[in-house]
Design an enzyme around this catalytic site. Structure first.
Site, PDB file in Angstrom:
ATOM      1  N   ASP A 480       0.667  -1.159  -0.094  1.00  0.00           N
ATOM      2  CA  ASP A 480      -0.469  -0.060   0.056  1.00  0.00           C
ATOM      3  C   ASP A 480       1.073   1.282   0.218  1.00  0.00           C
ATOM      4  OD1 ASP A 480      -2.519   2.330  -0.031  1.00  0.00           O
ATOM      5  OD2 ASP A 480      -3.007  -0.181   1.635  1.00  0.00           O
ATOM      6  N   ASP A 550     -10.867   2.361  -3.830  1.00  0.00           N
ATOM      7  CA  ASP A 550     -11.169   1.644  -1.995  1.00  0.00           C
ATOM      8  C   ASP A 550     -12.502   1.854  -2.158  1.00  0.00           C
ATOM      9  OD1 ASP A 550      -8.865   0.904  -1.202  1.00  0.00           O
ATOM     10  OD2 ASP A 550      -8.807   3.430   0.067  1.00  0.00           O
TER      11      ASP A 550
HETATM   12  C1  GLA Z   1      -5.150   2.121   2.034  1.00  0.00           C
HETATM   13  C2  GLA Z   1      -6.042   0.488   1.148  1.00  0.00           C
HETATM   14  C3  GLA Z   1      -7.183  -0.233   2.050  1.00  0.00           C
HETATM   15  C4  GLA Z   1      -6.481  -0.681   3.203  1.00  0.00           C
HETATM   16  C5  GLA Z   1      -6.677   0.296   4.150  1.00  0.00           C
HETATM   17  C6  GLA Z   1      -5.353  -0.053   5.713  1.00  0.00           C
HETATM   18  O1  GLA Z   1      -6.892   2.729   2.096  1.00  0.00           O
HETATM   19  O2  GLA Z   1      -6.162   0.737  -0.473  1.00  0.00           O
HETATM   20  O3  GLA Z   1      -7.308  -1.596   0.948  1.00  0.00           O
HETATM   21  O4  GLA Z   1      -5.728  -1.298   3.154  1.00  0.00           O
HETATM   22  O5  GLA Z   1      -5.746   1.478   2.876  1.00  0.00           O
HETATM   23  O6  GLA Z   1      -5.140   1.093   6.152  1.00  0.00           O
END
Ligand code: GLA
Length: 740
Positions: A480, A550
């Site tokens: 990430d 997301d």
């Molecule tokens: C980001 C990712 C999510 C999740 C969060 C965790 O927003 O896109 O899928 O993994 O971080 O903090």
């Protein structure tokens, strides 16, 4: 005689087809013309009498026997636009009165800023040419790389800029390539968005002046994606000429689409020149990213099918298990509890979820954020990559063993390039983040960006990941990256060189990914950046999939996924089924609707499955089993966007057809029917017209009287009619066609 020649022609047909697929790169030394042919595309450029490398032709493939006139500079226009400015060059230096976008701009020691590149020499390579240009007087050498893919005709272009002089020079702007099209009426397609709203297909006529698509953020960005498609005339999914391109760079980038003073169109792309400055010391070289370009005569659909196939065959990495395969394996169906449990992960909770996930037919269990350091929420812990002893008193092993015993492999979330100021790492190394000394450090999501350009930071990041993968049986990393840059200083370097951070950071990121894959060839990686903030052909050389967005609202997803597929293959498009009502739009949808929306890409489950009823569990289990059967066609077949969900459409539909045309999969969605209008007739595409196909309704029904078996021609010309019962809000159907 007539009959004989027809037979001869038929016999020749396969070899003609093969000849069309053979890569060819030819150089006509008399006229100084370079020609590249691949797939259905021909690309031609030449050396004009002044010595500049000039574009001659980019379009549909022409006969091998056809010739092109040599390059001739365009005349000047009155005393204001010189011939140099009007002539579309392959890689124009900023000098000699150039007002259009230059490919290369350099400041020399002593203040000279004039650069005029002329052809010097070339070599033929396995799939194209390396052409060397040199400034008319100074020892700046530029090698242009051209490599054409025989199957798709997609041409990979990049440049290496070398200073063979005795003094350093500063590169202020460096494109990977410039493309040109003759004057005409074009529509520009590009992808824009924001967090939770990526992948909006934006379409607009090309006007005089420049349209700049870019990221100044240090990474690819949600707001624009480094892809474009120019279509002759208006936008059309199935017909018409399309010239498209994608830039393989995950740092700040820029693509400029200009309609110039003579109405011709030029597209120049590479490192973003904003805040750019790369010092080339004597003997040093700067390699640009690759800018891929292609051509289709089958509209935007044809263009995306070429790109998808190219990504699968030539861009995406292989693992130890898939080494040597023509395409990567379909993605394991995964479970991820982020939306269900947030940061609240622990051994017992994850084990309970793993049991449920395995019963559904899931192949991979992924633990998301919250497992490390003092990570209770997003205020602390990033940077401290040790297993949190309160949440996992015996380390990760018991959970991983349980996941394996349940028949799944194990994946883990990491965010390696970031640090919370509330972390041991930051307390120890406050100088490791991007910053300007004595200036504030702007936090986003309570975190700062580690300066990966630094060797010590790169080594630290590689080191902890290598250790994690060595000590634990981890099959998958969700990598990430949850913010963009601010205060991008690198005060280890002399002030004039600090801006090299834009190049060095991204190169080190790629290097870490490459080295990890080499050391752990069984591991697969997902690129995530708060959803789809780091998706491009650069990162896709090192990762197996991406987190699309997301935003997992199944209705929003239809548009996001539609936009995504203009540039990227459904193989890499991770799509989770999550809870209803959805947290973003508070919209309630059925599990079937949610499943079918996600089954258009690489499927994941992200819901709180502990709360599912036995009926919901059974539905998901049944559809996951179907998905396993159809997945190769869905994620690696040719995609036809039959009805787009964009612009508030009541309906949408996609079809994918596998390579041998033995199977097609059809998804149909209703947003909200109005005025009793039924679902539009679906004329299928890409089938073998002479073969017989059996229709199976997996979800939903065809109209009464629809034949169970009919020819490809029937499904494509007559089309498939849906049952009249297919009405209402947020409805979904799934059909398969199998050749008999
Ligand atoms: C980001 C990712 C999510 C999740 C969060 C965790 O927003 O896109 O899928 O993994 O971080 O903090």
């Amino acid at each position: 005689m007539k009959a004989f020649s027809l037979c001869a022609a038929l016999l020749l047909l396969p070899s003609l087809v093969a000849a069309q697929n053979a890569p060819s790169a030819t150089y006509d030394a008399t006229d100084r013309v370079f020609r590249l042919d691949g797939g259905q595309m021909t690309y031609v450029f030449g050396v004009n009498p002044r010595g500049e490398l000039q574009q001659i032709y980019w379009g549909g493939r022409v006969a091998a026997t056809d010739t092109f006139p040599p390059a001739r500079p365009k005349p000047g226009w009155a005393s204001f636009d010189s011939s140099y400015n009007n002539t579309p060059q392959e890689y124009a230096g900023w000098g000699a009165g150039l007002f259009n976008e230059p490919a290369l701009k350099i400041t020399f020691a002593g203040g000279n800023r004039d650069l005029v590149l002329h052809y010097l020499s070339h070599t033929q390579t396995a799939s194209g040419f390396d052409v060397v240009l040199k400034d008319i007087e100074r020892p700046i050498f530029v090698t242009l790389h051209y490599a054409i893919d025989p199957e798709s005709g997609i041409l990979a272009r990049s440049a290496a800029i070398e200073n063979r002089g005795a003094a350093p020079v500063t590169v202020e702007q460096a494109a990977a390539a410039a493309w040109a099209l003759p004057a005409g009426r074009y529509t520009l397609n590009y992808l824009t968005g924001r967090w939770a709203g990526e992948w909006t297909l934006t379409q607009e006529p090309v006007h005089p002046g420049a349209r700049v698509i870019e990221s100044r953020r240090g990474s690819t960005g949600h707001q624009a994606n480094p892809w474009f498609a120019l279509q002759a005339g208006g936008p059309d999914e199935n017909h018409g000429e399309v010239w498209f391109g994608a830039l393989a760079w995950s740092g700040s980038w820029r693509i400029t689409v200009e309609q110039d003073q003579l109405d011709e169109v030029r597209v120049t792309g590479g490192f973003n020149p904003f805040d750019f400055g790369y010092v080339l010391k004597p003997g040093e070289k700067l390699e640009t990213p690759v800018f891929y370009g292609g051509y289709s005569a089958q509209g935007l659909g044809g263009a995306s099918r070429l790109l998808h196939s190219y990504e699968l065959r030539r861009i995406l990495p292989r693992t130890a298990k898939t080494a040597g395969r023509p395409t990567p394996r379909p993605r394991p169906v995964l479970y991820n509890s982020w939306e269900a449990t947030g940061f609240n992960v622990n051994e017992a909770g994850q084990m309970a979820l793993a049991e449920k996930a395995a019963a559904l037919g899931v192949n991979r269990f992924v633990m998301d954020d919250g497992w490390f350091g003092q990570r209770k929420d997003d205020h602390a812990g990033l940077g401290d990559w040790y297993v949190n002893p309160q949440k996992f008193p015996h380390g990760l092993k018991p959970l991983i063993d349980r996941v394996h015993a349940l028949g799944m492999d194990f994946g883990l979330w990491v965010e390696p390039e970031m640090v919370n100021p509330d972390s041991d790492l930051y307390r120890k190394h406050p100088d490791w983040v991007l910053n300007f000394p004595d200036r504030p450090r702007s936090e986003q999501r309570n975190q700062l960006v580690l300066n990966l350009a630094r060797t010590d930071v790169r080594d630290y990041v590689f080191g902890f990941l290598d250790k994690l993968l060595t000590e634990n049986e981890i099959a998958f990393l969700k990598w990430d990256y949850n913010r963009n840059w601010s205060e991008p200083g690198w005060d280890q370097l002399p002030p004039g060189e600090e801006k090299e951070v834009y190049v060095a950071y991204t190169r080190n990121l790629y290097e870490i990914l490459a080295e990890l894959r080499k050391r752990h060839p069984q591991v697969e990686i997902e690129s995530c950046s708060g959803g789809g903030g780091r998706v491009d052909l650069g990162i896709l050389r090192y990762v197996d999939e991406v987190w699309t967005s997301d935003n997992t609202d199944p209705f929003d997803r239809l548009t996001l996924q539609d936009g995504f597929t203009y540039a990227y293959t459904p193989q890499v498009m991770m799509a989770w089924v999550t809870d209803s009502p959805h947290w973003l739009n508070h919209r309630s949808t059925s599990l079937v609707y949610r499943m079918l929306s996600s089954m258009q890409g690489s499927l994941g489950i992200g819901a709180n499955i502990r709360k599912w009823t036995p009926e919901e569990t059974a539905t998901a289990k049944r559809l996951i089993a179907t998905y396993h059967e159809l997945q190769p066609t869905i994620t690696q077949g040719g995609l036809y966007r039959l009805i787009s969900p964009r612009n508030g459409s009541e309906f949408s539909a996609t079809e994918t057809v596998n390579g041998s045309r033995s199977q097609a999969v059809l998804f149909a969605f209703i947003h909200s029917t109005q005025e009793e209008r039924g679902f539009p007739l679906l004329k299928l595409e890409g089938l073998d017209p002479r073969a017989e196909y059996k229709l199976t309704a997996v979800e939903g029904k065809a109209k009464e009287g629809t034949p169970a078996v009919a020819s490809g021609a029937w499904w494509m010309h007559h089309g498939l009619e849906m049952s009249e019962e297919f009405r209402g809000d947020f409805q979904a159907s799934l059909f398969r066609l199998d050749r008999q």
